[in-house]
Enzyme design. Structure first.
Site, PDB file in Angstrom:
ATOM      1  N   ASP A  11       0.871  -1.166   0.000  1.00 48.38           N
ATOM      2  CA  ASP A  11       0.000   0.000   0.000  1.00 48.38           C
ATOM      3  C   ASP A  11       0.921   1.233   0.000  1.00 48.38           C
ATOM      4  O   ASP A  11       2.123   1.115   0.275  1.00 48.38           O
ATOM      5  CB  ASP A  11      -0.868  -0.064   1.262  1.00 48.38           C
ATOM      6  CG  ASP A  11      -1.594   1.224   1.532  1.00 48.38           C
ATOM      7  OD1 ASP A  11      -2.285   1.716   0.625  1.00 48.38           O
ATOM      8  OD2 ASP A  11      -1.466   1.745   2.670  1.00 48.38           O
ATOM      9  N   ASP A  13      -0.257   5.079   1.147  1.00 42.74           N
ATOM     10  CA  ASP A  13      -0.530   5.985   2.272  1.00 42.74           C
ATOM     11  C   ASP A  13      -0.427   5.261   3.622  1.00 42.74           C
ATOM     12  O   ASP A  13      -1.088   4.236   3.840  1.00 42.74           O
ATOM     13  CB  ASP A  13      -1.938   6.579   2.153  1.00 42.74           C
ATOM     14  CG  ASP A  13      -2.109   7.493   0.940  1.00 42.74           C
ATOM     15  OD1 ASP A  13      -1.103   7.859   0.308  1.00 42.74           O
ATOM     16  OD2 ASP A  13      -3.272   7.838   0.638  1.00 42.74           O
TER      17      ASP A  13
HETATM   18 MG   LIG Z   1      -2.830   3.022   3.625  1.00 44.97          MG
END
Ligand SMILES: [Mg+2]
Length: 160
Positions: A11, A13
């Protein structure tokens, strides 16, 4: 040598960098001559400190790397990967809103790596739950990606 995954997926963020690219910072981003990256408001932004070492380590092991992000700020996220000098590590980038099951189905189609041979690092529990149903080894990242979390994840994958 321990059994390695055939694809490592991150991922973005709060996994590779400590902010939401669609709300906490403002594109377009800029890199100064001395390599400092800032947003359009002049705020300095960085990935988590261990991230280059994490990606270097995986590259050294010969394991391909992918990004899977649900952000709506697609252009900004790609620009940050470039400016942080991280794009070169990623064989695949799936960056768009929606359920991460879609991201992984596309990663599987593109890479031809079975879902059971992937490991996924993400800070959000709902993504871990969704992608876990596919048979991917999922690691919940609690305070940003670092070498310790990587080692633990790889160990879990090897034992699974
Ligand atoms: Mg995230």
């Amino acid at each position: 040598m321990a059994r390695l995954p055939q694809l490592v997926v991150f991922d973005l963020d709060y996994t590779l960098w400590p902010f939401w690219v669609d709300t906490h910072v403002t594109p377009p981003f800029h890199r100064s001559r001395d390599g400092v990256v800032s947003d359009s408001g002049g705020k300095t932004i960085r990935p988590y400190p261990d991230v280059p070492a994490v990606l270097d380590h995986l590259q050294g092991l010969g394991v391909p790397i992918a990004a899977a992000s649900r952000t709506g700020e697609i252009r900004g996220a790609n620009q940050l990967l470039d400016l942080f000098n991280l794009s070169r590590y990623f064989a695949y980038k799936e960056i768009y809103p929606g359920c991460k099951i879609t991201h992984f189905e596309r990663l599987q189609a593109k890479s031809r790596v079975p879902l059971s041979q992937m490991i996924f690092f993400d800070d959000e529990k709902r993504n871990i739950v969704d992608v876990g149903k596919l048979g991917v080894t999922c690691v919940h990242v609690r305070s940003g990606m670092n070498l310790h979390v990587l080692a633990e994840g790889l160990e879990r994958f090897a034992k699974a």
